[in-house]
Design a protein around this motif. Structure first.
Motif, PDB file in Angstrom:
ATOM      1  N   LEU A  19       1.782   2.195  10.541  1.00  0.00           N
ATOM      2  CA  LEU A  19       2.327   3.536  10.749  1.00  0.00           C
ATOM      3  C   LEU A  19       2.872   3.656  12.176  1.00  0.00           C
ATOM      4  CD1 LEU A  19       2.853   6.292   9.540  1.00  0.00           C
ATOM      5  CD2 LEU A  19       0.473   6.911   9.969  1.00  0.00           C
ATOM      6  N   GLN A  20       2.290   2.876  13.104  1.00  0.00           N
ATOM      7  CA  GLN A  20       2.804   2.874  14.473  1.00  0.00           C
ATOM      8  C   GLN A  20       4.265   2.425  14.493  1.00  0.00           C
ATOM      9  OE1 GLN A  20      -0.217   1.831  13.486  1.00  0.00           O
ATOM     10  NE2 GLN A  20      -1.734   1.879  15.124  1.00  0.00           N
TER      11      GLN A  20
ATOM     12  N   ARG B  40       0.845  -1.195   0.000  1.00  0.00           N
ATOM     13  CA  ARG B  40       0.000   0.000   0.000  1.00  0.00           C
ATOM     14  C   ARG B  40       0.881   1.247   0.000  1.00  0.00           C
ATOM     15  NH1 ARG B  40      -2.179   0.981   6.282  1.00  0.00           N
ATOM     16  NH2 ARG B  40      -0.091   1.092   7.177  1.00  0.00           N
TER      17      ARG B  40
END
Ligand SMILES: O=c1[nH]c(=O)c2[nH]c(=O)[nH]c2[nH]1
Length: 313
Positions: free
Chosen positions: A235-236, A188
């Motif tokens: 994203l963490q 992604r």
């Protein structure tokens, strides 16, 4: 019935136009060996159609109305079919298409905003698929000096630093409950607008010759390099890697707080138009967005950066 022809005696319809505004589109083009080099085109495309739309307004007869939804689909499908050579060339293709394909459409106006991106350099070398939005980020600094204790606290930072990886990002293996519809992603786009703040050690703030400008530039560089180089499963995870990279390299930094809005890019379904979308054409959504926030600090150091700031994408 043409626009301007009176239908109700007291008033007539004058200039009118309609279409889908602000179609946010990100187009990835691959080149080089195995398509490893990505180019990115980031557009905001608005369509306005003018023509024989009198009856649509007067009586609700929609037989002359090309749905705004169709104009939106056309924008995305054209990006796949024709590519985007330039904002102007793309606009010309679309404008001519609407006018020549539908006799009731006499004029089409396409407005395009194009957002420019630079490649993120790592150790001075441009990366294949990591980008930073052109234009300066905003540098921030918060200084607090206590007359009671003599303590000097300096929190440096930045905001409005938008970055994007067009691959090397996945998200799967998460909790699935009865409300979960999200499809697992194995390739992604990962994009975020970074707000970062970092707190300096007393050793740094106590030095009169401390080079704040160099500290800022280097901390920013490490944030960018970590973003570009982290193969991300969330994203963490990227957040932790970015903050950690700064502290690995900058001994003066004791704590980093990051606010990372997840700027979602959704693959556009081009199947209905007989087109295959091979991770090329994305819809860049501006709302809603995931908001990933966290403070990372050296062990044994008490965090000092406020956690309550309101950050928006
Ligand atoms: O990197 C991500 N972290 C999440 O927590 C999350 N949740 C979601 O819907 N997408 C993502 N992506």
């Amino acid at each position: 019935m043409k626009s301007g022809v009176p239908r109700v005696s007291a008033y007539v319809l004058d200039q009118n136009q309609y279409g889908k505004a602000e179609n946010r589109i990100v187009k990835i083009t691959r080149r080089g060996n195995n398509g490893g080099w990505h180019d990115i085109t980031d557009l905001n495309v608005s369509v306005a159609l003018r023509g024989e739309f009198g009856e649509v307004h007067y009586s609700g007869d929609n037989s002359n109305c090309l749905p705004t939804d169709t104009t939106k689909n056309t924008v995305y499908a054209f990006a796949k079919e024709h590519g985007v050579a330039s904002a102007e060339a793309f606009g010309i293709l679309l404008a001519k298409h609407f006018v020549t394909s539908q006799p009731v459409i006499h004029e089409a106006q396409i407005r395009v905003e194009e957002y420019a991106w630079d490649r993120i350099p790592v150790a001075g070398r441009e990366q294949q698929h990591s980008f930073v939005r052109k234009g300066q980020e905003i540098r921030t600094a918060q200084v607090t000096y206590s007359g009671d204790t003599g303590a000097l606290q300096v929190i440096s930072g930045l905001k409005e630093l938008t970055v994007l990886n067009s691959t090397n990002s996945e998200f799967h293996g998460y909790i699935k409950d009865r409300y979960t519809t999200l499809k697992e992603a194995h390739d992604r786009i990962l994009a975020t607008k970074v707000t970062a703040r970092w707190a300096h050690s007393a050793a740094a703030t106590g030095r009169e010759d401390f080079d704040w400008n160099r500290s800022y530039e280097e901390s920013k560089r490490h944030l960018l390099e970590a973003f570009a180089e982290t193969y991300s499963y969330s994203l963490q995870q990227t957040l932790f890697a970015m903050a950690g990279r700064v502290m690995d390299n900058r001994p003066e930094v004791n704590e980093v707080r990051l606010n990372l809005p997840n700027k979602h890019h959704f693959l556009v379904d081009l199947d209905p138009f007989g087109l295959k979308n091979d991770n090329e054409v994305y819809y860049a959504a501006d709302r809603m967005y995931g908001l990933i926030e966290g403070t990372i600090h050296r062990e044994g150091v008490k965090p000092v950066i406020a956690t309550s700031d309101w950050i928006t994408a």
